[in-house]
Design a protein around this motif. Structure first.
Motif, PDB file in Angstrom:
ATOM      1  N   SER A 151       0.835  -1.211   0.000  1.00  0.00           N
ATOM      2  CA  SER A 151       0.000   0.000   0.000  1.00  0.00           C
ATOM      3  C   SER A 151       0.868   1.258   0.000  1.00  0.00           C
ATOM      4  O   SER A 151       0.568   2.227  -0.693  1.00  0.00           O
ATOM      5  CB  SER A 151      -0.968  -0.001   1.182  1.00  0.00           C
ATOM      6  OG  SER A 151      -0.288   0.194   2.393  1.00  0.00           O
ATOM      7  N   VAL A 152       1.966   1.235   0.762  1.00  0.00           N
ATOM      8  CA  VAL A 152       2.876   2.376   0.772  1.00  0.00           C
ATOM      9  C   VAL A 152       3.562   2.507  -0.586  1.00  0.00           C
ATOM     10  O   VAL A 152       3.720   3.608  -1.115  1.00  0.00           O
ATOM     11  CB  VAL A 152       3.924   2.228   1.907  1.00  0.00           C
ATOM     12  CG1 VAL A 152       5.016   3.268   1.790  1.00  0.00           C
ATOM     13  CG2 VAL A 152       3.252   2.305   3.264  1.00  0.00           C
ATOM     14  N   TYR A 153       3.933   1.390  -1.172  1.00  0.00           N
ATOM     15  CA  TYR A 153       4.611   1.398  -2.474  1.00  0.00           C
ATOM     16  C   TYR A 153       3.712   1.993  -3.559  1.00  0.00           C
ATOM     17  O   TYR A 153       4.179   2.748  -4.417  1.00  0.00           O
ATOM     18  CB  TYR A 153       5.052  -0.016  -2.848  1.00  0.00           C
ATOM     19  CG  TYR A 153       5.710  -0.107  -4.202  1.00  0.00           C
ATOM     20  CD1 TYR A 153       6.932   0.520  -4.439  1.00  0.00           C
ATOM     21  CD2 TYR A 153       5.115  -0.805  -5.235  1.00  0.00           C
ATOM     22  CE1 TYR A 153       7.534   0.434  -5.674  1.00  0.00           C
ATOM     23  CE2 TYR A 153       5.721  -0.891  -6.477  1.00  0.00           C
ATOM     24  CZ  TYR A 153       6.925  -0.272  -6.695  1.00  0.00           C
ATOM     25  OH  TYR A 153       7.515  -0.337  -7.923  1.00  0.00           O
ATOM     26  N   LYS A 154       2.428   1.690  -3.513  1.00  0.00           N
ATOM     27  CA  LYS A 154       1.493   2.260  -4.489  1.00  0.00           C
ATOM     28  C   LYS A 154       1.453   3.777  -4.379  1.00  0.00           C
ATOM     29  O   LYS A 154       1.425   4.479  -5.395  1.00  0.00           O
ATOM     30  CB  LYS A 154       0.095   1.685  -4.281  1.00  0.00           C
ATOM     31  CG  LYS A 154      -0.063   0.272  -4.758  1.00  0.00           C
ATOM     32  CD  LYS A 154      -1.458  -0.237  -4.487  1.00  0.00           C
ATOM     33  CE  LYS A 154      -1.581  -1.713  -4.833  1.00  0.00           C
ATOM     34  NZ  LYS A 154      -2.910  -2.251  -4.514  1.00  0.00           N
ATOM     35  N   LYS A 155       1.452   4.285  -3.162  1.00  0.00           N
ATOM     36  CA  LYS A 155       1.433   5.735  -2.962  1.00  0.00           C
ATOM     37  C   LYS A 155       2.725   6.369  -3.473  1.00  0.00           C
ATOM     38  O   LYS A 155       2.698   7.421  -4.105  1.00  0.00           O
ATOM     39  CB  LYS A 155       1.242   6.064  -1.481  1.00  0.00           C
ATOM     40  CG  LYS A 155      -0.125   5.710  -0.955  1.00  0.00           C
ATOM     41  CD  LYS A 155      -0.217   5.979   0.529  1.00  0.00           C
ATOM     42  CE  LYS A 155      -1.524   5.463   1.085  1.00  0.00           C
ATOM     43  NZ  LYS A 155      -1.593   5.615   2.553  1.00  0.00           N
TER      44      LYS A 155
END
Length: 132
Positions: free
Chosen positions: A22-26
């Protein structure tokens, strides 16, 4: 969310993977985001803990960072005691928070190679900010 993996030794890898994705997507959406050395430390440590990275993730992030050759040689010879003495010598009387990111990188890299996760996690919990 991801840093919690190092703070809580009981954190499940599947939960950490979900949080990382989820952090990587952001981060991927933010074109101006600059990957820092502390980001590389977290990523390499997560890989060492057995987490899988997303398919489109850049693998050569840490290629520009180096570890002193004398420490690499000691790790290859499995000289854990000497490596720990060198780490103590490097840290010295300084606070862990005062170490530069390059030093923290090679310390975590060496500890990852030696599979000394508890010591690495203690160092990372002091050095890494709650958000990076």
């Amino acid at each position: 969310k991801v840093i919690k993996h190092f703070l809580d030794n009981n954190e499940k890898n599947s939960k950490t993977e979900k949080d990382f994705k989820s952090v990587y997507k952001k981060i991927k959406k933010n074109k101006k985001y600059f990957v820092s050395i502390k980001d590389v430390i977290v990523i390499d440590s997560l890989k060492a803990d057995g987490l899988t990275m997303p398919n489109n993730f850049k693998e050569n992030i840490s290629s520009q960072l180096t570890v002193p050759q004398n420490l690499v040689d000691l790790v290859e010879q499995n000289q854990i005691g000497l490596v720990m003495l060198k780490i103590i010598e490097i840290i010295g009387e300084d606070n862990l928070t005062d170490l530069d990111p390059e030093t923290v990188y090679f310390l975590s890299s060496i500890l990852n190679k030696l599979n000394m996760k508890k010591i690495r996690n203690n160092i990372l919990s002091e050095v890494l900010p709650l958000r990076i």
